[in-house]
Design a protein around this motif. Sequence first.
Motif, PDB file in Angstrom:
ATOM      1  N   GLN A 124     -10.729  -6.054  -2.781  1.00 47.13           N
ATOM      2  CA  GLN A 124     -10.937  -6.365  -1.369  1.00 47.13           C
ATOM      3  C   GLN A 124      -9.595  -6.546  -0.680  1.00 47.13           C
ATOM      4  OE1 GLN A 124     -13.924  -9.405  -0.333  1.00 47.13           O
ATOM      5  NE2 GLN A 124     -12.443 -10.286   1.105  1.00 47.13           N
ATOM      6  N   GLY A 125      -9.505  -5.993   0.524  1.00 46.95           N
ATOM      7  CA  GLY A 125      -8.294  -6.146   1.311  1.00 46.95           C
ATOM      8  C   GLY A 125      -8.619  -6.100   2.787  1.00 46.95           C
ATOM      9  N   ARG A 126      -7.572  -6.058   3.601  1.00 44.59           N
ATOM     10  CA  ARG A 126      -7.773  -6.042   5.052  1.00 44.59           C
ATOM     11  C   ARG A 126      -6.973  -4.918   5.695  1.00 44.59           C
ATOM     12  NH1 ARG A 126     -10.567 -10.313   7.440  1.00 44.59           N
ATOM     13  NH2 ARG A 126     -10.874 -12.112   6.089  1.00 44.59           N
ATOM     14  N   THR A 127      -7.564  -4.376   6.741  1.00 44.82           N
ATOM     15  CA  THR A 127      -6.894  -3.388   7.560  1.00 44.82           C
ATOM     16  C   THR A 127      -5.830  -4.095   8.410  1.00 44.82           C
ATOM     17  OG1 THR A 127      -8.403  -3.672   9.423  1.00 44.82           O
ATOM     18  CG2 THR A 127      -9.044  -2.071   7.725  1.00 44.82           C
ATOM     19  N   PRO A 128      -4.925  -3.332   9.035  1.00 48.09           N
ATOM     20  CA  PRO A 128      -3.972  -3.973   9.941  1.00 48.09           C
ATOM     21  C   PRO A 128      -4.658  -4.790  11.039  1.00 48.09           C
ATOM     22  CG  PRO A 128      -3.214  -1.771   9.423  1.00 48.09           C
ATOM     23  CD  PRO A 128      -4.590  -1.903   8.826  1.00 48.09           C
ATOM     24  N   ASP A 129      -5.819  -4.324  11.517  1.00 44.31           N
ATOM     25  CA  ASP A 129      -6.517  -5.064  12.575  1.00 44.31           C
ATOM     26  C   ASP A 129      -7.548  -6.055  12.036  1.00 44.31           C
ATOM     27  OD1 ASP A 129      -8.411  -3.254  11.763  1.00 44.31           O
ATOM     28  OD2 ASP A 129      -8.771  -2.381  13.740  1.00 44.31           O
ATOM     29  N   PHE A 130      -7.346  -6.483  10.778  1.00 48.31           N
ATOM     30  CA  PHE A 130      -8.003  -7.650  10.209  1.00 48.31           C
ATOM     31  C   PHE A 130      -9.432  -7.417   9.725  1.00 48.31           C
ATOM     32  CE2 PHE A 130      -9.003 -12.349  10.249  1.00 48.31           C
ATOM     33  CZ  PHE A 130      -8.024 -12.686   9.328  1.00 48.31           C
ATOM     34  N   LYS A 131      -9.849  -6.176   9.558  1.00 51.09           N
ATOM     35  CA  LYS A 131     -11.193  -5.917   9.043  1.00 51.09           C
ATOM     36  C   LYS A 131     -11.166  -5.886   7.517  1.00 51.09           C
ATOM     37  CE  LYS A 131     -12.691  -3.322  13.113  1.00 51.09           C
ATOM     38  NZ  LYS A 131     -11.453  -3.568  13.889  1.00 51.09           N
ATOM     39  N   ILE A 132     -12.231  -6.417   6.913  1.00 50.25           N
ATOM     40  CA  ILE A 132     -12.340  -6.456   5.454  1.00 50.25           C
ATOM     41  C   ILE A 132     -12.761  -5.084   4.938  1.00 50.25           C
ATOM     42  CG2 ILE A 132     -13.618  -7.452   3.523  1.00 50.25           C
ATOM     43  CD1 ILE A 132     -13.877 -10.012   5.165  1.00 50.25           C
ATOM     44  N   VAL A 133     -12.119  -4.648   3.864  1.00 51.68           N
ATOM     45  CA  VAL A 133     -12.439  -3.368   3.234  1.00 51.68           C
ATOM     46  C   VAL A 133     -12.680  -3.590   1.744  1.00 51.68           C
ATOM     47  CG1 VAL A 133     -11.659  -1.024   2.751  1.00 51.68           C
ATOM     48  CG2 VAL A 133     -10.992  -2.127   4.881  1.00 51.68           C
ATOM     49  N   HIS A 134     -13.768  -2.999   1.219  1.00 53.41           N
ATOM     50  CA  HIS A 134     -14.073  -3.010  -0.210  1.00 53.41           C
ATOM     51  C   HIS A 134     -13.850  -1.600  -0.759  1.00 53.41           C
ATOM     52  CE1 HIS A 134     -16.018  -6.963   0.270  1.00 53.41           C
ATOM     53  NE2 HIS A 134     -16.536  -6.465   1.382  1.00 53.41           N
ATOM     54  N   PHE A 135     -13.241  -1.524  -1.933  1.00 56.79           N
ATOM     55  CA  PHE A 135     -13.005  -0.216  -2.547  1.00 56.79           C
ATOM     56  C   PHE A 135     -12.802  -0.394  -4.044  1.00 56.79           C
ATOM     57  CE2 PHE A 135      -8.964  -2.045  -1.411  1.00 56.79           C
ATOM     58  CZ  PHE A 135      -8.120  -1.745  -2.475  1.00 56.79           C
ATOM     59  N   ARG A 136     -12.970   0.697  -4.784  1.00 56.69           N
ATOM     60  CA  ARG A 136     -12.735   0.668  -6.221  1.00 56.69           C
ATOM     61  C   ARG A 136     -11.242   0.673  -6.471  1.00 56.69           C
ATOM     62  NH1 ARG A 136     -17.089  -0.736  -8.976  1.00 56.69           N
ATOM     63  NH2 ARG A 136     -16.457   0.482 -10.799  1.00 56.69           N
ATOM     64  N   GLY A 137     -10.769  -0.270  -7.274  1.00 60.54           N
ATOM     65  CA  GLY A 137      -9.345  -0.352  -7.532  1.00 60.54           C
ATOM     66  C   GLY A 137      -9.054  -1.161  -8.766  1.00 60.54           C
ATOM     67  N   GLN A 138      -7.822  -1.638  -8.868  1.00 60.01           N
ATOM     68  CA  GLN A 138      -7.393  -2.372 -10.049  1.00 60.01           C
ATOM     69  C   GLN A 138      -6.694  -3.655  -9.639  1.00 60.01           C
ATOM     70  OE1 GLN A 138      -5.221   0.092 -12.843  1.00 60.01           O
ATOM     71  NE2 GLN A 138      -6.361   1.916 -12.228  1.00 60.01           N
ATOM     72  N   LYS A 139      -6.778  -4.659 -10.502  1.00 60.21           N
ATOM     73  CA  LYS A 139      -6.231  -5.968 -10.210  1.00 60.21           C
ATOM     74  C   LYS A 139      -4.726  -5.920  -9.967  1.00 60.21           C
ATOM     75  CE  LYS A 139      -6.336 -10.742 -11.898  1.00 60.21           C
ATOM     76  NZ  LYS A 139      -6.801 -11.640 -12.990  1.00 60.21           N
ATOM     77  N   ARG A 140      -4.029  -5.014 -10.627  1.00 55.67           N
ATOM     78  CA  ARG A 140      -2.575  -4.927 -10.468  1.00 55.67           C
ATOM     79  C   ARG A 140      -2.160  -4.527  -9.056  1.00 55.67           C
ATOM     80  NH1 ARG A 140      -1.228   0.466 -10.475  1.00 55.67           N
ATOM     81  NH2 ARG A 140      -2.728   1.911 -11.459  1.00 55.67           N
ATOM     82  N   GLN A 141      -3.119  -4.056  -8.254  1.00 60.04           N
ATOM     83  CA  GLN A 141      -2.801  -3.634  -6.890  1.00 60.04           C
ATOM     84  C   GLN A 141      -2.778  -4.802  -5.893  1.00 60.04           C
ATOM     85  OE1 GLN A 141      -6.060  -0.922  -6.740  1.00 60.04           O
ATOM     86  NE2 GLN A 141      -4.868   0.837  -7.470  1.00 60.04           N
ATOM     87  N   ILE A 142      -3.169  -6.000  -6.345  1.00 58.66           N
ATOM     88  CA  ILE A 142      -3.161  -7.161  -5.450  1.00 58.66           C
ATOM     89  C   ILE A 142      -1.740  -7.399  -4.945  1.00 58.66           C
ATOM     90  CG2 ILE A 142      -3.463  -9.667  -5.336  1.00 58.66           C
ATOM     91  CD1 ILE A 142      -5.771  -9.381  -7.307  1.00 58.66           C
ATOM     92  N   GLY A 143      -1.624  -7.579  -3.634  1.00 58.56           N
ATOM     93  CA  GLY A 143      -0.322  -7.790  -3.014  1.00 58.56           C
ATOM     94  C   GLY A 143       0.348  -6.522  -2.534  1.00 58.56           C
ATOM     95  N   GLN A 144      -0.216  -5.367  -2.903  1.00 63.75           N
ATOM     96  CA  GLN A 144       0.339  -4.095  -2.471  1.00 63.75           C
ATOM     97  C   GLN A 144      -0.413  -3.567  -1.251  1.00 63.75           C
ATOM     98  OE1 GLN A 144       1.030  -1.156  -5.619  1.00 63.75           O
ATOM     99  NE2 GLN A 144       0.715  -2.748  -7.164  1.00 63.75           N
ATOM    100  N   ILE A 145       0.232  -2.713  -0.499  1.00 64.41           N
ATOM    101  CA  ILE A 145      -0.419  -2.019   0.611  1.00 64.41           C
ATOM    102  C   ILE A 145      -0.779  -0.616   0.129  1.00 64.41           C
ATOM    103  CG2 ILE A 145      -0.117  -1.083   2.932  1.00 64.41           C
ATOM    104  CD1 ILE A 145       1.607  -3.478   3.593  1.00 64.41           C
ATOM    105  N   MET A 146      -2.068  -0.319   0.132  1.00 64.28           N
ATOM    106  CA  MET A 146      -2.588   0.921  -0.432  1.00 64.28           C
ATOM    107  C   MET A 146      -3.311   1.742   0.635  1.00 64.28           C
ATOM    108  SD  MET A 146      -1.652   0.298  -3.558  1.00 64.28           S
ATOM    109  CE  MET A 146      -2.435   1.643  -4.459  1.00 64.28           C
ATOM    110  N   PRO A 147      -3.176   3.076   0.591  1.00 67.07           N
ATOM    111  CA  PRO A 147      -3.932   3.924   1.530  1.00 67.07           C
ATOM    112  C   PRO A 147      -5.384   4.064   1.085  1.00 67.07           C
ATOM    113  CG  PRO A 147      -2.592   5.282   0.084  1.00 67.07           C
ATOM    114  CD  PRO A 147      -2.266   3.864  -0.265  1.00 67.07           C
ATOM    115  N   VAL A 148      -6.298   3.738   1.971  1.00 66.62           N
ATOM    116  CA  VAL A 148      -7.726   3.790   1.662  1.00 66.62           C
ATOM    117  C   VAL A 148      -8.436   4.559   2.766  1.00 66.62           C
ATOM    118  CG1 VAL A 148      -9.836   2.426   1.358  1.00 66.62           C
ATOM    119  CG2 VAL A 148      -7.658   1.602   0.398  1.00 66.62           C
ATOM    120  N   LYS A 149      -9.231   5.540   2.375  1.00 65.54           N
ATOM    121  CA  LYS A 149     -10.038   6.285   3.350  1.00 65.54           C
ATOM    122  C   LYS A 149     -11.363   5.559   3.558  1.00 65.54           C
ATOM    123  CE  LYS A 149     -11.978  10.797   4.548  1.00 65.54           C
ATOM    124  NZ  LYS A 149     -12.121  12.223   4.163  1.00 65.54           N
ATOM    125  N   ILE A 150     -11.688   5.269   4.801  1.00 60.30           N
ATOM    126  CA  ILE A 150     -12.909   4.532   5.127  1.00 60.30           C
ATOM    127  C   ILE A 150     -14.086   5.503   5.128  1.00 60.30           C
ATOM    128  CG2 ILE A 150     -14.042   3.009   6.758  1.00 60.30           C
ATOM    129  CD1 ILE A 150     -11.440   1.912   5.443  1.00 60.30           C
TER     130      ILE A 150
END
Length: 453
Positions: A412-438
């Motif tokens: 789970q992460g947030r868009t620049p405009d503060f919306k919550i996004v759920h996607f398949r990923g890995q725990k090591r990505q926490i704290g990183q900024i990742m490109p996600v297609k909505i």
Amino acid sequence: MLTETSKPHSGKSLDRLYIKTYGCQMNEYDSSRMADLMKEAYGLRLTATPEEADVILMNTCSVREKAEDKVYSELGRYRKIKNRNPDLIIGVGGCVAQQEGERIQKRAPYVDIVFGPQTYHNLPEMVNRIRRERVHLTAIEMPEIEKFDHLPTPGVQGVSGFVTIMEGCDKFCTFCVVPYTRGSELSRPVHDVLDECRTLLQKGAAEINLLGQNVNGYRGDGADGEEWDFTMLLYAVAKLEGLKRLRFITSHPIEMTSELAVAFGELPQLMPFLHLPVQSGSDRILKAMHRGHTRDDYFRMIDELREHCPDLALSSDFIVGYPGETDEDFADTIDLVRRVGYDSSYCFKYSPRPGTPASKIEDDIPEGVKDARLQTLLDLIREQSRAATGQQVGKTLDILVEKEGKKPGDMQGRTPDFKIVHFRGQKRQIGQIMPVKIIEAYGQSLRGELCIV
């Protein structure tokens, strides 16, 4: 004012702390600092349930309707726990504590500590006195000293760090109790704010959230003795090493400046989201509320902000049913909402808060009318929110990964405009900024697909 009364207490060691928090992010920040204080002083660890606690702290908010009733209702639950565990220490803090003072212990004599927002840095000392001297304490003074000078180094939970840069309010809106419970506006020195931000970044924070009752009213002392305004501080924080994202809340319209609007266009770290409470779309009601701006002033602010940041997402606060509000006044509010277009907003029925100027005015709008107006406003805001969320589908957005999601394999992460996004990923990505297609929009969140692994 610090008062005390006798009360028996044993010297049993303390181990677990439970904190119940009401209200805004300012209160969330205060609660985290209380936890830091109690951990440093006693080694207390947080527990998820009050039944397991040796110390229970309530951090209260008096802004919403029936705030005091909610506090006393919760205290009734804690009384049963204390009947089973007489050594339990119960403290009530925050704005309701500041407002009610000794009345809390008269009504709920099993409460050990009542403390205001400006005195929680003394919690370890107060707890120690209770255990040593067997007393009840009430501390609701508003000292001139900076409580921040007495707080331990802040900790980081997750990828976001929260820093209070100013407290209090000098605006005295007629409906609001904050100036009476938080005191006058007080800004922290620039170096204190920057040092705390650096500490959070060094401890792993990727995002900094600057907090204040009127955060854009910040006026802090710089190292050279010069007074810094909020925009100057934003540019300084944006330069800190390791910072990926910068946000702030809550702003007041009369403190909005052209320089701040420009900052949204110039600072890549400053996220395109702004919470700018307007409360009403009626000039007549805005004047009665003592807001200090008109609807046209507000429109000009929004136009200037969007000139520099076209993708800016907006949030606001609205009160319906303020004394004397007519159908025409409410229609002006609906018109303002349609013209501005919000991603989200907080909407409330007016209720008189004790001690405010508006509480002396007859609350003359029938509850049924308030309910109908609130529902109409909520329906419109939800419609706008769904539209704003739906417009993200098909876009590839930079998502700051915050934590694991509820579903196995989800992040789970947030868009620049503060919306919550759920996607398949890995725990090591926490704290990183990742490109996600909505790929899908829900009511309050989005579903996406990670573009790279």
